[in-house]
Design an enzyme around this catalytic site. Structure first.
Site, PDB file in Angstrom:
ATOM      1  CB  SER A   3      -0.897   0.003   1.241  1.00 37.66           C
ATOM      2  OG  SER A   3      -1.525   1.261   1.404  1.00 37.66           O
TER       3      SER A   3
ATOM      4  CE1 TYR B  92      -3.567  -2.633   5.451  1.00 34.03           C
ATOM      5  CE2 TYR B  92      -3.229  -0.307   4.928  1.00 34.03           C
ATOM      6  CZ  TYR B  92      -3.468  -1.609   4.523  1.00 34.03           C
ATOM      7  OH  TYR B  92      -3.605  -1.882   3.186  1.00 34.03           O
TER       8      TYR B  92
END
Length: 242
Positions: free
Chosen positions: A141, A165
């Site tokens: 990401s 995350y």
């Protein structure tokens, strides 16, 4: 190895993973749909087959050693493995702001997004080494980019504050580099992919890109030519800064 190219996509029962499986299938690949939820996995396989994809069921929980070992055995029996797409991922839960996060949230994100990738990759490497053109794609990401995380506002800063995350994706990027170094004298190409801010249940469907758009970079990296890059981090527009 099978004459027909075989791919395994983890977390392929929905979202970006499903679209990666669909995209590879449209190119004529045989695709293993890896997921832990039996009903969702079966539904995804059925839908892919209805669309003409040669999809098959791969029960797979990336956090479980026995499940991953069984998946590797199933793929060996199916003809081997040419491409591994490590797509399965979680946020870990909320909240994730420093000063208000539970350590269990961090542990969950790392267990799936990092340790799960290592576990699956290690189990599949013997099969990949037998392929004529093996590829590994780790779905990362943009929030895993340390450069973007530390940028000043307005200078490509990305994502909200996160100590679970985002750092798990930074660690996944580092893991990708380590594998690229270790596999540098082989024909295995391994890269990290950024799908962009894609509308999935991971972000409550707030993303601005479709899962099909998010899958495009993974499909491109999965089908790289033999002289393609390895140890890189890419999005549709090109290289993502580490």
């Amino acid at each position: 190895m099978s004459e027909r190219r075989i791919a395994l996509v983890t977390g392929a029962n929905k979202g970006i993973g499903y679209e990666i499986a669909a995209g590879l299938g449209a190119l004529g690949w045989r695709v293993g749909v890896g997921a832990r939820d039996e009903q969702r996995r079966a539904a995804a396989v059925a839908k892919l087959r209805a669309d003409g994809v040669d999809a098959f069921d791969v029960p797979l929980d990336v956090t479980d050693d026995a499940s991953v070992t069984a998946a590797a055995r199933l793929l060996a029996e199916a003809g081997g493995l040419d491409v591994l797409v490590n797509n399965a991922g979680v946020t870990g839960g909320m909240p994730q702001q420093p000063g208000d996060v539970d350590v269990a949230t961090v542990r969950t994100a790392v267990e799936v997004n990092v340790i799960g990738v290592v576990r699956v990759t290690e189990a599949m490497l013997p099969l990949l080494r037998r392929s004529a053109a093996p590829r590994i794609v780790n779905m990362s990401s943009g929030v895993g980019s340390l450069t973007r995380q530390s940028a000043s506002a307005g200078e490509h800063q990305t994502g909200p504050l996160s100590v679970a995350y985002a750092p798990s994706k930074s660690m996944l990027n580092a893991v990708t580099i380590q594998y690229a170094r270790a596999l540098g004298d082989t024909n295995i190409l391994i890269n990290a992919a950024c799908p962009g801010f894609t509308a999935t249940d991971l972000n409550a469907f707030r993303g601005v890109r479709t899962p099909q758009q998010g899958a495009a970079i993974a499909i491109r990296l999965a089908t790289l030519p033999d002289d393609g890059p390895t140890g890189g981090f890419f999005e549709d527009a090109g290289v993502v800064p580490w």
